[in-house]
Design a protein around this motif. Structure first.
Motif, mmCIF file in Angstrom:
data_model
loop_
_atom_site.group_PDB
_atom_site.id
_atom_site.type_symbol
_atom_site.label_atom_id
_atom_site.label_comp_id
_atom_site.label_asym_id
_atom_site.label_seq_id
_atom_site.Cartn_x
_atom_site.Cartn_y
_atom_site.Cartn_z
ATOM 1 N N LEU A 1 39.840 30.675 28.800
ATOM 2 C CA LEU A 1 38.974 29.524 28.572
ATOM 3 C C LEU A 1 38.362 29.054 29.881
ATOM 4 C CD1 LEU A 1 37.947 27.465 26.450
ATOM 5 C CD2 LEU A 1 39.902 26.042 27.074
ATOM 6 N N ASP A 2 39.156 29.037 30.960
ATOM 7 C CA ASP A 2 38.683 28.586 32.267
ATOM 8 C C ASP A 2 38.985 29.648 33.317
ATOM 9 O OD1 ASP A 2 37.721 25.824 31.813
ATOM 10 O OD2 ASP A 2 39.786 25.478 31.169
ATOM 11 N N GLY A 3 38.293 29.561 34.440
ATOM 12 C CA GLY A 3 38.564 30.451 35.561
ATOM 13 C C GLY A 3 37.782 31.752 35.479
ATOM 14 N N PRO A 4 37.813 32.543 36.561
ATOM 15 C CA PRO A 4 37.086 33.813 36.595
ATOM 16 C C PRO A 4 37.698 34.833 35.645
ATOM 17 C CG PRO A 4 38.496 33.624 38.524
ATOM 18 C CD PRO A 4 38.559 32.301 37.823
ATOM 19 N N ARG A 5 36.859 35.696 35.081
ATOM 20 C CA ARG A 5 37.377 36.790 34.268
ATOM 21 C C ARG A 5 38.057 37.816 35.166
ATOM 22 N NH1 ARG A 5 32.085 37.525 34.353
ATOM 23 N NH2 ARG A 5 31.774 36.660 32.280
ATOM 24 N N ARG A 6 38.951 38.586 34.613
ATOM 25 C CA ARG A 6 39.652 39.639 35.340
ATOM 26 C C ARG A 6 39.036 40.974 34.939
ATOM 27 N NH1 ARG A 6 45.768 38.175 35.963
ATOM 28 N NH2 ARG A 6 45.667 35.926 36.204
ATOM 29 N N VAL A 7 38.649 41.791 35.912
ATOM 30 C CA VAL A 7 38.039 43.093 35.642
ATOM 31 C C VAL A 7 38.731 44.164 36.479
ATOM 32 C CG1 VAL A 7 35.798 42.076 35.070
ATOM 33 C CG2 VAL A 7 36.257 42.798 37.414
ATOM 34 N N ASN A 8 38.698 45.407 35.979
ATOM 35 C CA ASN A 8 39.267 46.504 36.769
ATOM 36 C C ASN A 8 38.252 47.067 37.762
ATOM 37 O OD1 ASN A 8 37.754 47.628 34.647
ATOM 38 N ND2 ASN A 8 38.951 49.528 34.642
ATOM 39 N N LEU B 1 37.075 38.609 38.987
ATOM 40 C CA LEU B 1 38.105 38.940 39.964
ATOM 41 C C LEU B 1 38.585 40.360 39.671
ATOM 42 C CD1 LEU B 1 40.011 37.927 42.245
ATOM 43 C CD2 LEU B 1 41.566 37.152 40.422
ATOM 44 N N ILE B 2 38.418 41.279 40.638
ATOM 45 C CA ILE B 2 38.822 42.674 40.445
ATOM 46 C C ILE B 2 40.321 42.809 40.703
ATOM 47 C CG2 ILE B 2 38.520 45.048 41.248
ATOM 48 C CD1 ILE B 2 35.661 44.370 41.978
ATOM 49 N N LEU B 3 41.028 43.371 39.708
ATOM 50 C CA LEU B 3 42.480 43.516 39.773
ATOM 51 C C LEU B 3 42.890 44.889 39.240
ATOM 52 C CD1 LEU B 3 43.538 40.035 38.346
ATOM 53 C CD2 LEU B 3 43.752 40.770 40.728
ATOM 54 N N PRO B 4 44.093 45.361 39.587
ATOM 55 C CA PRO B 4 44.614 46.593 39.001
ATOM 56 C C PRO B 4 44.821 46.420 37.494
ATOM 57 C CG PRO B 4 45.874 45.949 40.946
ATOM 58 C CD PRO B 4 44.999 44.796 40.598
ATOM 59 N N ILE B 5 44.835 47.539 36.777
ATOM 60 C CA ILE B 5 44.997 47.508 35.327
ATOM 61 C C ILE B 5 46.211 46.695 34.901
ATOM 62 C CG2 ILE B 5 45.559 48.929 33.308
ATOM 63 C CD1 ILE B 5 42.674 49.162 34.039
ATOM 64 N N ASP B 6 47.338 46.858 35.606
ATOM 65 C CA ASP B 6 48.564 46.178 35.183
ATOM 66 C C ASP B 6 48.563 44.684 35.468
ATOM 67 O OD1 ASP B 6 48.814 46.220 37.923
ATOM 68 O OD2 ASP B 6 50.725 47.303 37.958
ATOM 69 N N GLN B 7 47.493 44.180 36.099
ATOM 70 C CA GLN B 7 47.390 42.748 36.354
ATOM 71 C C GLN B 7 46.257 42.081 35.571
ATOM 72 O OE1 GLN B 7 47.437 41.664 40.566
ATOM 73 N NE2 GLN B 7 48.709 43.449 41.056
ATOM 74 N N LEU B 8 45.625 42.827 34.681
ATOM 75 C CA LEU B 8 44.501 42.274 33.919
ATOM 76 C C LEU B 8 44.962 41.361 32.786
ATOM 77 C CD1 LEU B 8 42.077 45.326 33.531
ATOM 78 C CD2 LEU B 8 41.932 43.445 35.161
ATOM 79 N N GLY B 9 46.070 41.693 32.166
ATOM 80 C CA GLY B 9 46.511 40.958 30.994
ATOM 81 C C GLY B 9 47.039 39.572 31.304
ATOM 82 N N THR C 1 27.780 33.752 19.259
ATOM 83 C CA THR C 1 27.605 34.836 20.218
ATOM 84 C C THR C 1 28.929 35.426 20.675
ATOM 85 O OG1 THR C 1 26.665 35.365 22.401
ATOM 86 C CG2 THR C 1 27.542 33.136 22.104
ATOM 87 N N GLY C 2 28.867 36.639 21.168
ATOM 88 C CA GLY C 2 30.013 37.242 21.816
ATOM 89 C C GLY C 2 30.171 36.787 23.249
ATOM 90 N N ARG C 3 29.151 36.153 23.807
ATOM 91 C CA ARG C 3 29.207 35.670 25.188
ATOM 92 C C ARG C 3 30.312 34.633 25.360
ATOM 93 N NH1 ARG C 3 23.323 34.650 27.923
ATOM 94 N NH2 ARG C 3 22.171 36.464 27.101
ATOM 95 N N GLY C 4 30.887 34.597 26.566
ATOM 96 C CA GLY C 4 31.802 33.530 26.913
ATOM 97 C C GLY C 4 31.044 32.253 27.217
ATOM 98 N N ILE C 5 31.749 31.241 27.702
ATOM 99 C CA ILE C 5 31.118 29.945 27.944
ATOM 100 C C ILE C 5 29.994 30.053 28.969
ATOM 101 C CG2 ILE C 5 31.486 27.629 28.892
ATOM 102 C CD1 ILE C 5 34.215 27.601 27.582
#
Length: 282
Positions: free
Chosen positions: A133-140, A153-161, A39-43
């Motif tokens: 692998l662990d922790g919350p995903r980062r989204v804009n 976790l909502i973050l600015p674009i420059d903090q997603l990577g 699947t494309g789904r994460g864990i």
């Protein structure tokens, strides 16, 4: 060895599970078929599907091949995993809602910061998500309800990577899947793998990583003949595994690109197309 996509193959696009499909999966598990999810789904999203199926043993390939999980008593031979991955996976025992432990058998990561910049410039209104692998995903921004599972976790674009991402996702709600595919083709991303799903959803993965590549590792580790492999899927991220399998089956309603990668086609998910395939193999 049978590899099954989840969304649009096992589960309907509304996440519904047909009783006939579930029974066909269990018939193979009871018969000793090496049946695994791919699947494309994460864990976290894969956990939800495993709980819905009540599946407690086997293998699940997640994040389009970047992560492979062993469920229950499934432990693969060490030569097929790197020493670092083995040591780390043994410390990552977890428990599913259905009561079975699982461990991370292997995983691959990449740094998607360059691709985030490229895609944001080409698609400034798109939603972006980065998973580790662990922790919350980062989204804009928040994704549409029901499209992601687990904490974000909502973050600015420059903090997603991050340097250790397992998957980068782009969701363009205002585009069709074909429009998104064309836009991504024009970007010309290098050094990564990517695929567009049945909707305007793009997954970007580490270079050389795909469902097909991860399944080939499992096939070798489990000692299965290449001629004894079947895969069923419906999305752009399923093309590699459909080509990998001796018999690759596309779900009804799949795009022409997916159909071109398959050896056969079954009915759509809403008509229990997967059950037709699994029952015919008996």
């Amino acid at each position: 060895m049978i590899a099954l996509d989840i969304d649009g193959t096992i589960l309907g696009h509304d996440s519904s599970l047909s009783r006939r499909v579930k029974d066909a999966i269990y018939a193979h598990l009871e018969a000793g078929t090496k049946l695994m999810l791919a699947t494309g789904r994460g864990i976290h999203g894969t956990e939800l599907a495993l709980g819905q199926l009540g599946m407690t043993d086997g293998v699940a390939v997640c994040s389009n091949g970047a992560i492979t999980l062993g469920l229950g008593e499934t432990f693969l031979p060490e030569p097929h995993l790197g020493g670092k991955e083995i040591a780390e996976s043994r410390s990552k025992l977890r428990t599913l809602d259905v009561g079975s432990a699982f461990r991370v058998l292997s995983y691959s990561t990449f740094d998607p910061r360059e691709q985030i910049i490229q895609l944001h410039e080409a698609l400034p209104d798109a939603l972006i998500a980065v998973e580790e692998l662990d922790g919350p995903r980062r989204v804009n921004r928040d994704f549409p309800p029901g499209e992601l599972s687990g904490p974000s976790l909502i973050l600015p674009i420059d903090q997603l990577g991050v340097a250790s991402a397992t998957r980068l996702t782009i969701r363009a709600t205002e585009l069709t899947a074909e429009e998104l595919y064309s836009a991504v083709q024009s970007v010309g991303m290098e050094g990564v793998e990517y695929a567009v799903g049945w909707s305007a959803w793009l997954d970007v993965s580490p270079f050389g990583i795909s469902k097909g590549a991860a399944l080939e590792n499992m096939r070798i580790a489990l000692g299965v003949s290449p001629e004894a492999t079947v895969a069923v899927g419906d999305g752009g991220n399923d093309r590699e595994m459909l080509r990998w399998a001796e018999c690759g089956v596309a779900m009804g309603g799949s795009s022409p690109r997916v159909l071109a990668a398959a050896d056969a086609q079954t009915k759509p998910v809403g008509e229990d197309g997967l059950a037709d395939v699994l029952e015919s193999l008996f």
